[in-house]
Design an enzyme around this catalytic site. Structure first.
Site, PDB file in Angstrom:
ATOM      1  N   ASP A   1       0.785  -1.354   0.035  1.00 10.52           N
ATOM      2  CA  ASP A   1      -0.004   0.071  -0.187  1.00 10.52           C
ATOM      3  C   ASP A   1       1.041   1.230   0.025  1.00 10.52           C
ATOM      4  O   ASP A   1       2.353   1.179   0.031  1.00 10.52           O
ATOM      5  CB  ASP A   1      -0.891  -0.097   1.121  1.00 10.52           C
ATOM      6  CG  ASP A   1      -2.216   0.860   0.919  1.00 10.52           C
ATOM      7  OD1 ASP A   1      -2.051   1.600   0.000  1.00 10.52           O
ATOM      8  OD2 ASP A   1      -3.270   0.593   1.615  1.00 10.52           O
TER       9      ASP A   1
HETATM   10  C1  BGC Z   1      -5.067   3.272  -0.159  1.00 13.64           C
HETATM   11  C2  BGC Z   1      -5.133   2.204  -1.258  1.00 13.64           C
HETATM   12  C3  BGC Z   1      -4.681   2.795  -2.321  1.00 13.64           C
HETATM   13  C4  BGC Z   1      -3.647   3.809  -2.358  1.00 13.64           C
HETATM   14  C5  BGC Z   1      -3.472   4.471  -3.784  1.00 13.64           C
HETATM   15  C6  BGC Z   1      -3.835   4.072   0.038  1.00 13.64           C
HETATM   16  O1  BGC Z   1      -3.861   5.219   0.659  1.00 13.64           O
HETATM   17  O2  BGC Z   1      -4.956   2.592   1.426  1.00 13.64           O
HETATM   18  O3  BGC Z   1      -6.381   1.679  -0.998  1.00 13.64           O
HETATM   19  O4  BGC Z   1      -4.839   1.946  -3.266  1.00 13.64           O
HETATM   20  O5  BGC Z   1      -3.655   4.763  -1.434  1.00 13.64           O
HETATM   21  O6  BGC Z   1      -4.435   5.309  -3.923  1.00 13.64           O
END
Ligand code: BGC
Length: 763
Positions: free
Chosen positions: A296
């Site tokens: 993530d």
């Molecule tokens: C989220 C993810 C997301 C990523 C990119 C993160 O803060 O937890 O679900 O895919 O950001 O936007």
């Protein structure tokens, strides 16, 4: 020591069987590429970064002669330092980047363009939790497909979705992105969404220009954050992981997902980014997963904050060796992996393994054959915001609405009734789409007011007043709203959460209607006018006072593009509400987590008043206000008691459970018939009920239909004391029912397996 690690690495990584993901010819091509790559280029293939554009605000501060942010990103692509870019949009933009990768980099490896398309891309569909309330798996697949068509037309090849986290604690804000509290519903929705994202129309699956790579996330147990606080540790037993949180991921992978995102959180002291057991032993060794694992957002760096890595360099080593193949945004893999390999701290075989996985995925997506296959400005124009997508958004919104109660058949409304539309969520354009939209234009969404006016035309007798702000009183608001109510036949009260109250990092301690709006509801109730509550929310809410006691309540979630039209269709009876709750609604906020598949305890409380030393709260019983699976239509549906083909089920026999379901009302109805099981006695405790199957059926007025569900030996399996699947003979209850707390159980007994008679031939 480094030599030992290298030798171990060879054993661990080189001896893996050839995977079916790529053909021998593709493997040979990948071998050749890997053979040519520098360590820096390999680390580059494992680097996903955020998109930048021409004319970034930061460009204005640069010194003369310095490259712009976009030029810097293009240079990184040319230098082979980036494999993928996320949350950029547009065929023209994408072409520029892809050209830098394919034509201007040393090895010409195509770029992966990625996006968070959680509930639509340009056309915005109901939030995933709302869509789950439709219990319409085929609809979820079509919505995912439509999203993929729009996204691929804009150059995207990789979707950072679906979110398949089970969420049982309404305080956690990201429940809005998933399918709710139940394992089976979450599994079916996960698989449908993956199929829809990845399928493509032309039969070549991922390689089709309209197919996207799906990314079930956030592996695993992210929704079990302590106290519902986003990013908080989750302390989950291996049993609960395997029974509840892992199955939707398994379903998504079985449906073909080839990317997976590891979460920010820790489980029992081990951050997911460092969790070798789950990322490698379970995911790879047990399940045979072949795709990539992506971190993530900067979660590799967060290992330092978690306190399991001294610095970023160590964080990279830990995450990479635990099984995280690709790093999102931090650029730490780019920075440290080459050095870690050179120092012998990371075996080059592990690096090659991760690069191979990424290259296979790119090949599978057809990017090597057709790097511009998804980048076509004409297609983008033709396939964005199509009427077909919009029609699907309307259907999805209609099917997501849940009617919780409808006293005195207040709904549907007569078209000539004078309506006072009241509440901070009555008008637009804000708070319609819900969280997690990256490229929407909120002005595209139809507000409740606009939908009602359109439905009623020139003769509309509607007054609109805001009554309060979302979070604070509106000076004079209550008085104006009360007077509007007094001059109307019926009040439609549009209240609930703002868009910002759900989604990432939007945990709430009190899952209630914000106090200013509750005060508005109380003031309206005092007028005595019949009231319909339209509840906008991204989570289960504890409904209290005048909101709980309103004559009718429709859960309208965040329905996005077609909000107002779908609500008007339901309010005036053009569409019969058919949604069912995918999450239990608590009686009180302090009751969360509340979910139906709970355990009995040793001291289950009897129904009725408080009894000392039993498992119930002093002030309320343990049940929900509205259970999982609940939802009404505008007709009456009755269920006959289920019948069984046998009450003594042979070990290898088949149980058929049937019940007649009758529409005794005067309108047609879509009913979601639910099939639940309880294992009465087992070697480990079992939930009070488990959803085993469900079916959506439509019944004409007066129509009745007999529905049957079957159970075989394997359907009765659970994880035994050793966490291995086991089936144990004994008593079971089954229900065919309209919700998780309705219906009458019918009991059957699973007979023991016949002992194999001793044979003379045995030694
Ligand atoms: C989220 C993810 C997301 C990523 C990119 C993160 O803060 O937890 O679900 O895919 O950001 O936007």
């Amino acid at each position: 020591m480094p030599r030992l690690i290298r030798a171990l690495g060879c054993l661990l990584f080189a001896s893996l069987p050839a995977l079916a993901l790529a053909t021998p010819a593709e493997e040979a091509r990948i071998d050749k590429l890997i053979g040519k790559m520098t360590l820096q280029e390999k680390a580059g293939q494992l680097t996903l970064v955020a998109a930048v554009y021409d004319d970034e605000p930061s460009d204005r501060e640069r010194k003369p002669g310095e490259p712009t942010a976009m030029e810097r990103q293009l240079n990184e692509i040319r230098d082979g330092k980036i494999s993928a870019v996320f949350n950029g949009i547009g065929a023209d933009w994408a072409r520029k980047l892809q050209r830098a990768a394919v034509k201007e980099s040393r090895l010409g490896i195509p770029l992966l363009i990625s996006v968070d398309a959680i509930h639509g891309f340009r056309t915005i569909f109901p939030v995933p939790l709302a869509e789950a309330a439709s219990w319409d798996v085929e609809l979820a697949e079509r919505v995912a497909r439509a999203t993929a068509v729009e996204a691929t037309a804009a150059g995207v090849a990789w979707n950072l979705a679906p979110n398949v986290d089970i969420a049982r604690d309404a305080r956690w804000g990201r429940g809005v992105e998933g399918a709710g509290e139940d394992v089976l519903l979450a599994q079916r929705m996960a698989a449908a969404r993956v199929r829809g994202i990845q399928k493509g129309e032309g039969g070549k699956h991922l390689a089709e220009p309209d197919a996207l790579l799906a990314t079930p996330k956030h592996f695993v147990g992210y929704g079990a954050a302590e106290g519902g606080l986003d990013y908080n540790p989750a302390d989950i037993s291996e049993r609960t992981l395997r029974e509840v949180y892992l199955p939707p991921f398994k379903a998504a992978i079985d449906a073909g997902a080839l990317a997976l995102m590891a979460g920010f959180h820790e489980i029992g002291g081990v951050p997911m980014m460092a969790n070798h057991h789950l990322l490698t032993e379970v995911l790879r060794d047990e399940w045979g997963y072949e795709g990539i694992v992506v971190s993530d957002y900067a979660a590799d760096h967060e290992l330092v904050e978690h306190g399991v890595a001294r610095d970023d360099r160590e964080a990279v080593k830990i995450a990479f060796m635990a099984g995280v193949d690709v790093s999102m945004t931090s650029r730490l893999y780019q920075q440290y992996l080459p050095d870690l390999v050179e120092a012998g701290e990371v075996p080059v075989e592990r690096l090659d393994q991760a690069v191979r996985r990424m290259l296979r995925v790119k090949m599978k997506l057809g990017l090597f054959e057709a790097p511009y296959g998804r980048i076509d400005a004409a297609r983008e124009k033709q396939l964005s915001h199509t009427p077909a997508a919009r029609a699907l958004a309307l259907q999805a919104a209609q099917r997501s609405i849940v009617l919780l109660k409808n006293d005195h058949d207040l709904l549907p409304l007569a078209r000539d009734a004078r309506v006072a539309l009241i509440g901070p969520l009555a008008g637009g354009p804000d708070h319609l789409n819900g969280p997690w939209t990256v490229f929407d234009d909120k002005r595209d969404a139809v507000s409740v007011e606009a939908g009602l006016r359109k439905a009623l035309g020139a003769n509309a007798r509607i007054s609109v007043s805001k009554g309060s702000n979302i979070d604070s009183p509106l000076p004079g608001g209550l008085e104006a709203a009360v007077s509007a109510a007094q001059n109307a036949d019926v009040v439609v009260l549009a209240i609930g959460e703002s868009e910002a109250m759900t989604g990432e990092a939007q945990s709430r301690t009190e899952v209630v209607i914000p106090p200013a709006q509750q005060a508005l509801a109380e003031a309206i109730a005092a007028t005595g006018r019949p009231t319909v509550v339209l509840l906008r929310t991204g989570r289960a809410l504890a409904l209290e006072g005048a909101v709980r006691d309103a004559d009718a309540i429709l859960v309208t979630w965040f329905l996005a593009a077609e909000t107002g039209n779908a609500i008007a269709d339901v309010l005036y009876g053009d569409v019969n509400p058919s949604g069912r709750l995918p999450v239990s609604f608590p009686q009180r906020p302090g009751q969360v987590p509340v979910y139906y598949a709970r355990k009995n305890t040793g001291r289950p409380a009897p129904a009725g008043p408080f009894q000392e030393y039993t498992a119930r709260y002093r002030d309320i019983g343990v049940g929900p206000l509205y259970p999982f699976g609940h939802g009404l239509g505008y007709s009456r549906v009755e269920y006959d008691e289920p019948t069984l083909n046998t009450t003594w089920l042979e070990w290898n026999g088949t149980l058929k459970v049937s019940a007649r379901v009758r529409n005794t009302g005067s309108r047609s109805v879509t009913e979601t018939v639910q099939f639940y099981l309880r294992d009465r006695v087992a070697s480990v405790t079992r939930p009070l009920r488990e959803l085993k199957d469900f079916r959506r059926i439509t019944l004409a007025p007066g129509e009745s239909r007999e529905l049957s569900f079957t159970l075989r030996h394997d359907d009765l399996a659970f994880l035994g004391d050793d966490l291995k699947p086991v089936v144990e003979p004994g008593d079971f209850d089954v229900w065919i029912a309209p919700s998780a707390t309705a219906g009458t159980p019918v009991r059957f007994k699973l007979m023991p397996e016949q002992p194999v008679p001793d044979s003379d031939e045995k030694p």
